[in-house]
Design a protein around this motif. Structure first.
Motif, mmCIF file in Angstrom:
data_model
loop_
_atom_site.group_PDB
_atom_site.id
_atom_site.type_symbol
_atom_site.label_atom_id
_atom_site.label_comp_id
_atom_site.label_asym_id
_atom_site.label_seq_id
_atom_site.Cartn_x
_atom_site.Cartn_y
_atom_site.Cartn_z
ATOM 1 N N HIS A 79 0.832 -1.203 0.000
ATOM 2 C CA HIS A 79 0.000 0.000 0.000
ATOM 3 C C HIS A 79 0.873 1.262 0.000
ATOM 4 O O HIS A 79 0.588 2.215 -0.724
ATOM 5 C CB HIS A 79 -0.926 -0.010 1.225
ATOM 6 N N MET A 80 1.929 1.255 0.795
ATOM 7 C CA MET A 80 2.826 2.401 0.862
ATOM 8 C C MET A 80 3.448 2.668 -0.510
ATOM 9 O O MET A 80 3.506 3.815 -0.965
ATOM 10 C CB MET A 80 3.933 2.153 1.891
ATOM 11 N N ASN A 81 3.893 1.618 -1.178
ATOM 12 C CA ASN A 81 4.504 1.792 -2.493
ATOM 13 C C ASN A 81 3.485 2.263 -3.531
ATOM 14 O O ASN A 81 3.816 3.060 -4.410
ATOM 15 C CB ASN A 81 5.190 0.500 -2.942
ATOM 16 N N ALA A 82 2.244 1.785 -3.425
ATOM 17 C CA ALA A 82 1.192 2.255 -4.333
ATOM 18 C C ALA A 82 0.913 3.739 -4.100
ATOM 19 O O ALA A 82 0.714 4.497 -5.053
ATOM 20 C CB ALA A 82 -0.083 1.440 -4.148
ATOM 21 N N LEU A 83 0.914 4.154 -2.847
ATOM 22 C CA LEU A 83 0.715 5.567 -2.520
ATOM 23 C C LEU A 83 1.853 6.414 -3.079
ATOM 24 O O LEU A 83 1.617 7.452 -3.714
ATOM 25 C CB LEU A 83 0.605 5.739 -1.001
ATOM 26 N N LEU A 84 3.082 5.973 -2.878
ATOM 27 C CA LEU A 84 4.225 6.701 -3.430
ATOM 28 C C LEU A 84 4.165 6.743 -4.952
ATOM 29 O O LEU A 84 4.470 7.767 -5.572
ATOM 30 C CB LEU A 84 5.538 6.062 -2.972
ATOM 31 N N GLY A 85 3.759 5.642 -5.559
ATOM 32 C CA GLY A 85 3.627 5.596 -7.012
ATOM 33 C C GLY A 85 2.583 6.572 -7.517
ATOM 34 O O GLY A 85 2.786 7.259 -8.519
ATOM 35 N N TYR A 86 1.454 6.647 -6.807
ATOM 36 C CA TYR A 86 0.398 7.585 -7.183
ATOM 37 C C TYR A 86 0.913 9.025 -7.095
ATOM 38 O O TYR A 86 0.654 9.839 -7.979
ATOM 39 C CB TYR A 86 -0.814 7.403 -6.274
ATOM 40 N N LEU A 87 1.637 9.320 -6.022
ATOM 41 C CA LEU A 87 2.121 10.686 -5.807
ATOM 42 C C LEU A 87 3.196 11.100 -6.807
ATOM 43 O O LEU A 87 3.338 12.272 -7.109
ATOM 44 C CB LEU A 87 2.654 10.841 -4.377
ATOM 45 N N THR A 88 3.939 10.132 -7.315
ATOM 46 C CA THR A 88 5.035 10.460 -8.232
ATOM 47 C C THR A 88 4.759 10.056 -9.677
ATOM 48 O O THR A 88 5.628 10.186 -10.534
ATOM 49 C CB THR A 88 6.341 9.778 -7.756
ATOM 50 N N GLU A 89 3.544 9.608 -9.943
ATOM 51 C CA GLU A 89 3.194 9.088 -11.262
ATOM 52 C C GLU A 89 3.498 10.079 -12.396
ATOM 53 O O GLU A 89 3.965 9.695 -13.463
ATOM 54 C CB GLU A 89 1.711 8.728 -11.272
ATOM 55 N N ASN A 90 3.226 11.320 -12.195
ATOM 56 C CA ASN A 90 3.422 12.309 -13.261
ATOM 57 C C ASN A 90 4.477 13.335 -12.895
ATOM 58 O O ASN A 90 4.395 14.491 -13.302
ATOM 59 C CB ASN A 90 2.091 13.008 -13.567
#
Length: 108
Positions: A79-90
């Motif tokens: 979940h933490m990595n998905a959150l970081l991925g969402y925040l840095t996606e663009n």
């Protein structure tokens, strides 16, 4: 990750005690910690800690496992990595980032 999950996760971490507890669980890694160990290490009273753990659990940031008479809490690295991925996606205005992708996640 859905936007509502991101908001729920960030809201859970936007409180000093919960952020402290979550970071301690990240440091503990896969072995996790019991609430009594967290309470002793953080100085957060057990009943207050229980409330904060419930909020982190509801946000999906931690998992809970019963091991005999103990509850073991662990950081949810997925979940933490998905959150970081969402925040840095663009990030980087659509350009290739200079940061190595393997640095943006935790594989504990």
């Amino acid at each position: 990750m859905e936007e509502q999950d991101v908001v729920r996760s960030l809201a859970a971490l936007a409180q000093a005690a919960r952020l402290q507890v979550f970071r301690a669980l990240v440091i503990a890694g896969p072995r996790g910690m019991t609430p009594s160990v967290m309470s002793e290490g953080s100085g957060i009273p057990a009943n207050t800690l229980s409330f904060h753990l419930k909020e982190l659990l509801n946000a999906g940031l931690v998992t809970q496992e019963r091991l005999g008479r103990n509850l073991i809490y662990r950081a949810s690295f997925e979940h933490m990595n998905a959150l970081l991925g969402y925040l840095t996606e663009n990030c980087c205005q659509g350009e290739a980032c200079a940061v190595d992708a393997s640095v943006n996640s935790c594989s504990c």
